[in-house]
Structures are given as structure tokens and as C-alpha cells.
Design an enzyme around this catalytic site. Structure first.
Site, mmCIF file in Angstrom:
data_model
loop_
_atom_site.group_PDB
_atom_site.id
_atom_site.type_symbol
_atom_site.label_atom_id
_atom_site.label_comp_id
_atom_site.label_asym_id
_atom_site.label_seq_id
_atom_site.Cartn_x
_atom_site.Cartn_y
_atom_site.Cartn_z
ATOM 1 N N HIS A 97 45.092 -72.339 -93.499
ATOM 2 C CA HIS A 97 45.405 -73.598 -92.808
ATOM 3 C C HIS A 97 46.746 -73.594 -92.080
ATOM 4 O O HIS A 97 46.880 -74.229 -91.041
ATOM 5 C CB HIS A 97 45.392 -74.765 -93.807
ATOM 6 C CG HIS A 97 44.018 -75.123 -94.280
ATOM 7 N ND1 HIS A 97 43.751 -76.248 -95.022
ATOM 8 C CD2 HIS A 97 42.820 -74.497 -94.115
ATOM 9 C CE1 HIS A 97 42.453 -76.311 -95.301
ATOM 10 N NE2 HIS A 97 41.862 -75.234 -94.770
ATOM 11 N N CYS A 103 63.431 -65.822 -104.753
ATOM 12 C CA CYS A 103 64.674 -66.155 -105.457
ATOM 13 C C CYS A 103 64.260 -66.682 -106.829
ATOM 14 O O CYS A 103 63.135 -66.418 -107.269
ATOM 15 C CB CYS A 103 65.542 -67.126 -104.654
ATOM 16 S SG CYS A 103 64.854 -68.774 -104.396
ATOM 17 N N ASP A 128 67.067 -62.469 -103.809
ATOM 18 C CA ASP A 128 68.411 -62.474 -104.395
ATOM 19 C C ASP A 128 68.327 -61.793 -105.762
ATOM 20 O O ASP A 128 67.285 -61.205 -106.118
ATOM 21 C CB ASP A 128 68.987 -63.903 -104.438
ATOM 22 C CG ASP A 128 68.302 -64.792 -105.479
ATOM 23 O OD1 ASP A 128 67.321 -64.351 -106.118
ATOM 24 O OD2 ASP A 128 68.760 -65.939 -105.648
ATOM 25 N N HIS A 187 43.108 -76.596 -87.416
ATOM 26 C CA HIS A 187 44.409 -76.184 -87.968
ATOM 27 C C HIS A 187 45.336 -75.628 -86.885
ATOM 28 O O HIS A 187 46.554 -75.678 -87.009
ATOM 29 C CB HIS A 187 44.204 -75.171 -89.092
ATOM 30 C CG HIS A 187 43.324 -75.716 -90.180
ATOM 31 N ND1 HIS A 187 43.711 -76.755 -90.977
ATOM 32 C CD2 HIS A 187 42.051 -75.403 -90.538
ATOM 33 C CE1 HIS A 187 42.722 -77.059 -91.810
ATOM 34 N NE2 HIS A 187 41.706 -76.250 -91.562
ATOM 35 N N THR A 225 63.639 -69.796 -108.045
ATOM 36 C CA THR A 225 62.526 -70.755 -107.933
ATOM 37 C C THR A 225 61.659 -70.511 -106.710
ATOM 38 O O THR A 225 60.553 -71.051 -106.628
ATOM 39 C CB THR A 225 63.087 -72.183 -107.797
ATOM 40 O OG1 THR A 225 63.938 -72.205 -106.633
ATOM 41 C CG2 THR A 225 63.861 -72.601 -109.026
HETATM 42 C C1 RB5 Z 1 70.294 -68.430 -108.324
HETATM 43 O O1 RB5 Z 1 70.894 -68.770 -109.529
HETATM 44 C C2 RB5 Z 1 69.269 -69.490 -107.928
HETATM 45 O O2 RB5 Z 1 69.904 -70.679 -107.591
HETATM 46 C C3 RB5 Z 1 68.404 -69.003 -106.783
HETATM 47 O O3 RB5 Z 1 67.797 -67.808 -107.152
HETATM 48 C C4 RB5 Z 1 67.281 -69.914 -106.321
HETATM 49 O O4 RB5 Z 1 66.493 -70.323 -107.397
HETATM 50 C C5 RB5 Z 1 67.650 -71.002 -105.421
HETATM 51 O O5 RB5 Z 1 66.839 -71.785 -104.905
#
Ligand code: RB5
Length: 151
Positions: free
Chosen positions: A98, A65, A8, A133, A67
Site C-alpha cells: 500500500h 535503533c 545505532d 494506492h 525502538t
Molecule cells: C538509544 O538509547 C535509543 O534512544 C535509540 O536507539 C532509539 O530507540 C531512539 O528512537
């Protein structure tokens, strides 16, 4: 090896860095977007990369993304796909050794560039160990068979 990659807006910068890094190493990278820093929805790109891997268009995938959480959850909803969110090299190695993961998920807002590239390199250096595994991966597959319908 063909690698599908997608992110994203929060993962866009890291996607571009990883794409260049992998291409320099001789991998063929299939970019599923996003193609700018304009705000978009991560599930779209998690699904696109996971579909590319599930269909055989690519052997492996990378999703990014902010996180790594939302896009890894999204990719894991595609039947047959195992996406692993990794924050260090050890996790990336184990995700292959694994868990025989298909897709590496990263957080563009939580990883520095050098760390992210070392995680990527570790992921593509490893091989599945099989043995005990194999049974556990089969058990994951059994859960899918029980609860997931084909699209
Ligand atoms: C976008 O602001 C953020 O929510 C997305 O990139 C991600 O971290 C979601 O899990």
C-alpha cells in the site's frame, strides 16, 4: 537487489543478524554502520541509509535503533523517502503493497530475532499494488513538495 542497512548501538546486534541473513539469501548488503556497540546517534545512520536509497546507490534500506522510532523519523526527513516502522509481518507486507515504502525500520530492543527476520522476509517478498494506492503515495509526495526543500 542492493540493500543499504544502518543502525545505532541499540540496533547493532540485529543489524549484524539481518545482514548475514540477507547475504545468505543472495542480496547485496551495503553496510552504512554503526560498526560496534559503542554509543552513537541514530539520526546519522538513518540519514546515511536514506541518502543511499534516495541517490540510487541502493534500491531499498533497513534502519534499526532501539525502538525503530528515532531512526525511522530521521530517514523520513530525507526528501523522497518513505520509511516504515514495522513490528509484525502484516505491517511489513502492507508497507510495500500500500505505501510502496523504500525503507524498513525495526526496533532492536523490541523484537526477537526470529520475528525480526520474518518481518524482513515479508518486506522483500511483496510488490506495490498501485491502483488507488498510487494516488495516495502521490499525495504524500505532494506534501513533501509543499514543505520540504532539497538539501
Ligand atoms: C538509544 O538509547 C535509543 O534512544 C535509540 O536507539 C532509539 O530507540 C531512539 O528512537
Amino acid at each position: 537487489m542492493k540493500i543499504a542497512i544502518g543502525s545505532d548501538h541499540a540496533g547493532y546486534d540485529l543489524k549484524e543478524i539481518i545482514k548475514k541473513h540477507l547475504e545468505e539469501k543472495g542480496f547485496e548488503v551495503i553496510d552504512k554502520g554503526t560498526f560496534s556497540k559503542e554509543r552513537v546517534d541514530y539520526p546519522v545512520f538513518g540519514e546515511a541509509v536514506a541518502k543511499a536509497v534516495a541517490s540510487g546507490e541502493a534500491e531499498k534500506g533497513i534502519v534499526i535503533c532501539g525502538t525503530g522510532i528515532g531512526i525511522s523519523i530521521s530517514a523520513n526527513k530525507v526528501k523522497g523517502i518513505r520509511a516504515a516502522l514495522c513490528t509484525n509481518e502484516y505491517m511489513a507486507r502492507m508497507a510495500i503493497r500500500h505505501n510502496n515504502a523504500h525503507i524498513l525500520a525495526l526496533g532492536g530492543r523490541v523484537l526477537g530475532q526470529d520475528l525480526a527476520l520474518s518481518i524482513v522476509d515479508a518486506f522483500f517478498e511483496e510488490h506495490f499494488e498501485g491502483g488507488r494506492h498510487e494516488k495516495r503515495v502521490q499525495l504524500i509526495h505532494n506534501i513533501e513538495e509543499k514543505y520540504c526543500q532539497e538539501a
